[in-house]
Design a protein around this motif. Structure first.
Motif, PDB file in Angstrom:
ATOM      1  N   GLY A  90       0.776  -1.239   0.000  1.00 12.62           N
ATOM      2  CA  GLY A  90       0.000   0.000   0.000  1.00 12.62           C
ATOM      3  C   GLY A  90       0.803   1.281   0.000  1.00 12.62           C
ATOM      4  N   ALA A  91       2.141   1.193  -0.016  1.00 11.78           N
ATOM      5  CA  ALA A  91       2.963   2.403   0.097  1.00 11.78           C
ATOM      6  C   ALA A  91       2.707   3.376  -1.048  1.00 11.78           C
ATOM      7  CB  ALA A  91       4.439   2.031   0.161  1.00 11.78           C
ATOM      8  N   ARG A  92       2.782   2.885  -2.278  1.00  7.78           N
ATOM      9  CA  ARG A  92       2.568   3.781  -3.429  1.00  7.78           C
ATOM     10  C   ARG A  92       1.134   4.306  -3.441  1.00  7.78           C
ATOM     11  NH1 ARG A  92       5.423  -0.492  -6.340  1.00  7.78           N
ATOM     12  NH2 ARG A  92       7.599   0.108  -6.647  1.00  7.78           N
ATOM     13  N   ARG A  93       0.193   3.429  -3.162  1.00 12.23           N
ATOM     14  CA  ARG A  93      -1.210   3.848  -3.148  1.00 12.23           C
ATOM     15  C   ARG A  93      -1.442   4.937  -2.109  1.00 12.23           C
ATOM     16  NH1 ARG A  93      -5.975   0.250  -0.580  1.00 12.23           N
ATOM     17  NH2 ARG A  93      -7.667   1.759  -0.773  1.00 12.23           N
ATOM     18  N   LEU A  94      -0.821   4.795  -0.944  1.00 14.81           N
ATOM     19  CA  LEU A  94      -0.980   5.790   0.115  1.00 14.81           C
ATOM     20  C   LEU A  94      -0.452   7.142  -0.327  1.00 14.81           C
ATOM     21  CD1 LEU A  94      -1.664   6.658   3.002  1.00 14.81           C
ATOM     22  CD2 LEU A  94       0.578   5.757   3.720  1.00 14.81           C
ATOM     23  N   LEU A  95       0.738   7.177  -0.907  1.00 12.43           N
ATOM     24  CA  LEU A  95       1.317   8.444  -1.345  1.00 12.43           C
ATOM     25  C   LEU A  95       0.447   9.098  -2.416  1.00 12.43           C
ATOM     26  CD1 LEU A  95       5.163   7.745  -1.541  1.00 12.43           C
ATOM     27  CD2 LEU A  95       3.792   8.518   0.388  1.00 12.43           C
ATOM     28  N   ARG A  96      -0.031   8.305  -3.350  1.00  9.12           N
ATOM     29  CA  ARG A  96      -0.844   8.867  -4.426  1.00  9.12           C
ATOM     30  C   ARG A  96      -2.209   9.333  -3.919  1.00  9.12           C
ATOM     31  NH1 ARG A  96       1.980   8.553  -8.786  1.00  9.12           N
ATOM     32  NH2 ARG A  96       3.578   6.923  -9.032  1.00  9.12           N
ATOM     33  N   THR A  97      -2.753   8.621  -2.960  1.00  7.24           N
ATOM     34  CA  THR A  97      -4.040   9.026  -2.384  1.00  7.24           C
ATOM     35  C   THR A  97      -3.897  10.348  -1.639  1.00  7.24           C
ATOM     36  OG1 THR A  97      -4.777   6.729  -2.148  1.00  7.24           O
ATOM     37  CG2 THR A  97      -5.877   8.373  -0.781  1.00  7.24           C
ATOM     38  N   VAL A  98      -2.822  10.491  -0.890  1.00  8.23           N
ATOM     39  CA  VAL A  98      -2.565  11.746  -0.175  1.00  8.23           C
ATOM     40  C   VAL A  98      -2.412  12.894  -1.169  1.00  8.23           C
ATOM     41  CG1 VAL A  98      -0.853  12.989   1.207  1.00  8.23           C
ATOM     42  CG2 VAL A  98      -1.584  10.691   1.899  1.00  8.23           C
ATOM     43  N   ALA A 202      -2.253   7.417  16.235  1.00 11.22           N
ATOM     44  CA  ALA A 202      -2.942   6.197  15.813  1.00 11.22           C
ATOM     45  C   ALA A 202      -1.884   5.225  15.317  1.00 11.22           C
ATOM     46  CB  ALA A 202      -3.960   6.487  14.724  1.00 11.22           C
ATOM     47  N   VAL A 203      -2.220   3.934  15.335  1.00 10.47           N
ATOM     48  CA  VAL A 203      -1.277   2.916  14.869  1.00 10.47           C
ATOM     49  C   VAL A 203      -2.014   1.963  13.930  1.00 10.47           C
ATOM     50  CG1 VAL A 203       0.327   1.086  15.508  1.00 10.47           C
ATOM     51  CG2 VAL A 203       0.007   3.049  17.043  1.00 10.47           C
ATOM     52  N   PHE A 204      -1.413   1.713  12.755  1.00  8.18           N
ATOM     53  CA  PHE A 204      -1.992   0.794  11.768  1.00  8.18           C
ATOM     54  C   PHE A 204      -0.959  -0.275  11.406  1.00  8.18           C
ATOM     55  CE2 PHE A 204      -4.212   4.808  11.341  1.00  8.18           C
ATOM     56  CZ  PHE A 204      -5.552   4.412  11.275  1.00  8.18           C
ATOM     57  N   ASP A 205      -1.433  -1.381  10.870  1.00  7.18           N
ATOM     58  CA  ASP A 205      -0.519  -2.470  10.526  1.00  7.18           C
ATOM     59  C   ASP A 205       0.532  -2.030   9.513  1.00  7.18           C
ATOM     60  OD1 ASP A 205      -1.895  -4.097  12.225  1.00  7.18           O
ATOM     61  OD2 ASP A 205      -2.758  -5.389  10.693  1.00  7.18           O
ATOM     62  N   ASP A 206       0.091  -1.362   8.464  1.00  8.27           N
ATOM     63  CA  ASP A 206       1.019  -0.930   7.414  1.00  8.27           C
ATOM     64  C   ASP A 206       0.366   0.184   6.599  1.00  8.27           C
ATOM     65  OD1 ASP A 206      -0.855  -2.238   5.779  1.00  8.27           O
ATOM     66  OD2 ASP A 206       0.366  -4.050   5.617  1.00  8.27           O
ATOM     67  N   ALA A 207       1.071   0.610   5.556  1.00  4.56           N
ATOM     68  CA  ALA A 207       0.577   1.710   4.725  1.00  4.56           C
ATOM     69  C   ALA A 207      -0.753   1.372   4.066  1.00  4.56           C
ATOM     70  CB  ALA A 207       1.618   2.055   3.655  1.00  4.56           C
ATOM     71  N   GLU A 208      -0.940   0.119   3.700  1.00  2.00           N
ATOM     72  CA  GLU A 208      -2.178  -0.293   3.046  1.00  2.00           C
ATOM     73  C   GLU A 208      -3.382  -0.112   3.962  1.00  2.00           C
ATOM     74  OE1 GLU A 208      -2.977  -3.679  -0.073  1.00  2.00           O
ATOM     75  OE2 GLU A 208      -2.601  -4.542   1.910  1.00  2.00           O
ATOM     76  N   VAL A 209      -3.255  -0.556   5.197  1.00  2.00           N
ATOM     77  CA  VAL A 209      -4.355  -0.424   6.150  1.00  2.00           C
ATOM     78  C   VAL A 209      -4.585   1.045   6.488  1.00  2.00           C
ATOM     79  CG1 VAL A 209      -5.221  -1.078   8.422  1.00  2.00           C
ATOM     80  CG2 VAL A 209      -3.895  -2.714   7.089  1.00  2.00           C
ATOM     81  N   LEU A 210      -3.511   1.810   6.612  1.00  2.00           N
ATOM     82  CA  LEU A 210      -3.655   3.247   6.853  1.00  2.00           C
ATOM     83  C   LEU A 210      -4.419   3.905   5.718  1.00  2.00           C
ATOM     84  CD1 LEU A 210      -3.143   6.018   8.071  1.00  2.00           C
ATOM     85  CD2 LEU A 210      -0.795   5.916   7.203  1.00  2.00           C
ATOM     86  N   CYS A 211      -4.087   3.545   4.487  1.00  2.00           N
ATOM     87  CA  CYS A 211      -4.750   4.133   3.327  1.00  2.00           C
ATOM     88  C   CYS A 211      -6.243   3.821   3.352  1.00  2.00           C
ATOM     89  CB  CYS A 211      -4.114   3.608   2.046  1.00  2.00           C
ATOM     90  SG  CYS A 211      -4.614   4.488   0.556  1.00  2.00           S
ATOM     91  N   GLU A 212      -6.589   2.604   3.754  1.00  2.00           N
ATOM     92  CA  GLU A 212      -7.993   2.196   3.805  1.00  2.00           C
ATOM     93  C   GLU A 212      -8.772   2.960   4.879  1.00  2.00           C
ATOM     94  OE1 GLU A 212      -7.698  -1.957   4.472  1.00  2.00           O
ATOM     95  OE2 GLU A 212      -7.149  -2.441   2.387  1.00  2.00           O
ATOM     96  N   HIS A 213      -8.064   3.423   5.921  1.00  2.00           N
ATOM     97  CA  HIS A 213      -8.718   4.120   7.034  1.00  2.00           C
ATOM     98  C   HIS A 213      -8.305   5.588   7.115  1.00  2.00           C
ATOM     99  CE1 HIS A 213      -9.045  -0.148   8.186  1.00  2.00           C
ATOM    100  NE2 HIS A 213     -10.163   0.227   8.782  1.00  2.00           N
ATOM    101  N   LEU A 214      -7.857   6.136   6.006  1.00  2.00           N
ATOM    102  CA  LEU A 214      -7.349   7.508   6.002  1.00  2.00           C
ATOM    103  C   LEU A 214      -8.374   8.501   6.539  1.00  2.00           C
ATOM    104  CD1 LEU A 214      -4.563   8.473   5.134  1.00  2.00           C
ATOM    105  CD2 LEU A 214      -5.555   9.210   2.968  1.00  2.00           C
ATOM    106  N   ASP A 215      -9.648   8.269   6.236  1.00  2.00           N
ATOM    107  CA  ASP A 215     -10.690   9.198   6.673  1.00  2.00           C
ATOM    108  C   ASP A 215     -10.920   9.163   8.184  1.00  2.00           C
ATOM    109  OD1 ASP A 215     -11.169  10.151   4.142  1.00  2.00           O
ATOM    110  OD2 ASP A 215     -12.717   8.659   3.698  1.00  2.00           O
ATOM    111  N   ASP A 216     -10.355   8.184   8.862  1.00  2.00           N
ATOM    112  CA  ASP A 216     -10.500   8.075  10.313  1.00  2.00           C
ATOM    113  C   ASP A 216      -9.315   8.668  11.065  1.00  2.00           C
ATOM    114  OD1 ASP A 216     -12.887   6.612   9.913  1.00  2.00           O
ATOM    115  OD2 ASP A 216     -11.751   4.750   9.705  1.00  2.00           O
ATOM    116  N   THR A 217      -8.408   9.331  10.353  1.00  2.00           N
ATOM    117  CA  THR A 217      -7.185   9.842  10.966  1.00  2.00           C
ATOM    118  C   THR A 217      -7.157  11.371  11.008  1.00  2.00           C
ATOM    119  OG1 THR A 217      -5.877  10.036   8.931  1.00  2.00           O
ATOM    120  CG2 THR A 217      -5.984   7.847   9.969  1.00  2.00           C
ATOM    121  N   VAL A 218      -6.148  11.893  11.710  1.00  3.04           N
ATOM    122  CA  VAL A 218      -5.982  13.350  11.806  1.00  3.04           C
ATOM    123  C   VAL A 218      -5.619  13.974  10.467  1.00  3.04           C
ATOM    124  CG1 VAL A 218      -5.378  13.364  14.253  1.00  3.04           C
ATOM    125  CG2 VAL A 218      -3.577  13.010  12.532  1.00  3.04           C
ATOM    126  N   ILE A 219      -5.276  13.170   9.492  1.00  4.66           N
ATOM    127  CA  ILE A 219      -4.945  13.702   8.155  1.00  4.66           C
ATOM    128  C   ILE A 219      -6.156  14.428   7.567  1.00  4.66           C
ATOM    129  CG2 ILE A 219      -4.396  13.044   5.770  1.00  4.66           C
ATOM    130  CD1 ILE A 219      -2.517  10.922   6.918  1.00  4.66           C
TER     131      ILE A 219
END
Length: 223
Positions: A90-98, A202-219
């Motif tokens: 999920g690393a690339r997906r996370l960066l592109r989503t941001v 907050a703590v997530f398993d990895d970038a992929e899980v963070l990306c899936e829950h991005l709307d639940d974070t301070v971002i």
């Protein structure tokens, strides 16, 4: 500020690229070669902190020439194993989503330029990156907040309009000292409990899980 868009600052090692254990192996070989063997678990506990502090602590204050040789050997063995570097899920997906959310993507690392080149090549996302730091930007890396502060300056934003994403206690401590929240991931091998106790928002398993829950974070609060 030069660029008013809010920013998400990313550590790379262990957060976006699966490199922490390559560092452990390279350091272990380096210490063994100079006759100062260190157990792998002990090295792993230090990954992510300032390299000079790591070497000084694990070598128990060895002479300067020995510490320099340790760093040189680490570089040699790390580069020799560079083919093992891969992006984390999920690393690339996370960066592109941001980036698609009109937020700046900033790579806030204290990796030396040669290692950084390997990491950037592996990540292959320079097209969405607004700013990048390296070891050349500070005298001392994490947990000192310097690299985070330089990243904010390069992005042209204040701490109030940024969030840090990292994998180590050192990331959480450095971002906290710089005045911004840190979202942590477990992909660097540090426990959830330790990251939370250090102050992770907050703590997530990895970038992929963070990306899936991005709307639940301070971002989502960045404006």
């Amino acid at each position: 500020m030069a660029n008013s868009r809010p920013a998400v600052l990313f550590d790379i090692d262990g957060t976006l690229v699966d490199s922490n254990y390559l560092h452990v192996h390279a350091w272990q070989r380096a210490f063994a070669e100079v006759g100062l063997p260190v157990q792998a678990w002990h090295i792993h506990r230090s990954i992510g902190m300032d390299g000079s502090i790591l070497v000084d602590e694990l070598s128990r204050g060895a002479p300067g020439d020995v510490q320099k040789r340790l760093k040189d050997l680490h570089t040699r063995y790390y580069q020799a194993g560079a083919a093992l570097l891969t992006t984390l899920p999920g690393a690339r997906r996370l960066l592109r989503t941001v980036a698609e959310r009109d937020l700046q993507v900033v790579l806030a690392t204290s990796a030396p330029e040669d290692e950084l080149a390997l990491l950037r090549s592996t990540l292959d996302c320079d097209d969405v990156v607004s700013a990048i730091t390296s070891s050349a930007d500070v005298e001392q890396a994490k947990p000192n907040p310097g690299i985070v502060e330089v990243a904010l300056a390069k992005a042209g934003v204040s701490a109030e309009r940024a969030v840090f994403v990292g994998d180590a206690v050192w990331d959480v401590e450095a971002s906290g000292r710089a005045g911004l929240p840190c979202i942590a991931v477990l992909s660097g091998g540090v426990s959830r409990c330790e990251l939370e106790e250090a102050g992770a928002a907050a703590v997530f398993d990895d970038a992929e899980v963070l990306c899936e829950h991005l709307d639940d974070t301070v971002i989502t609060m960045l404006r």
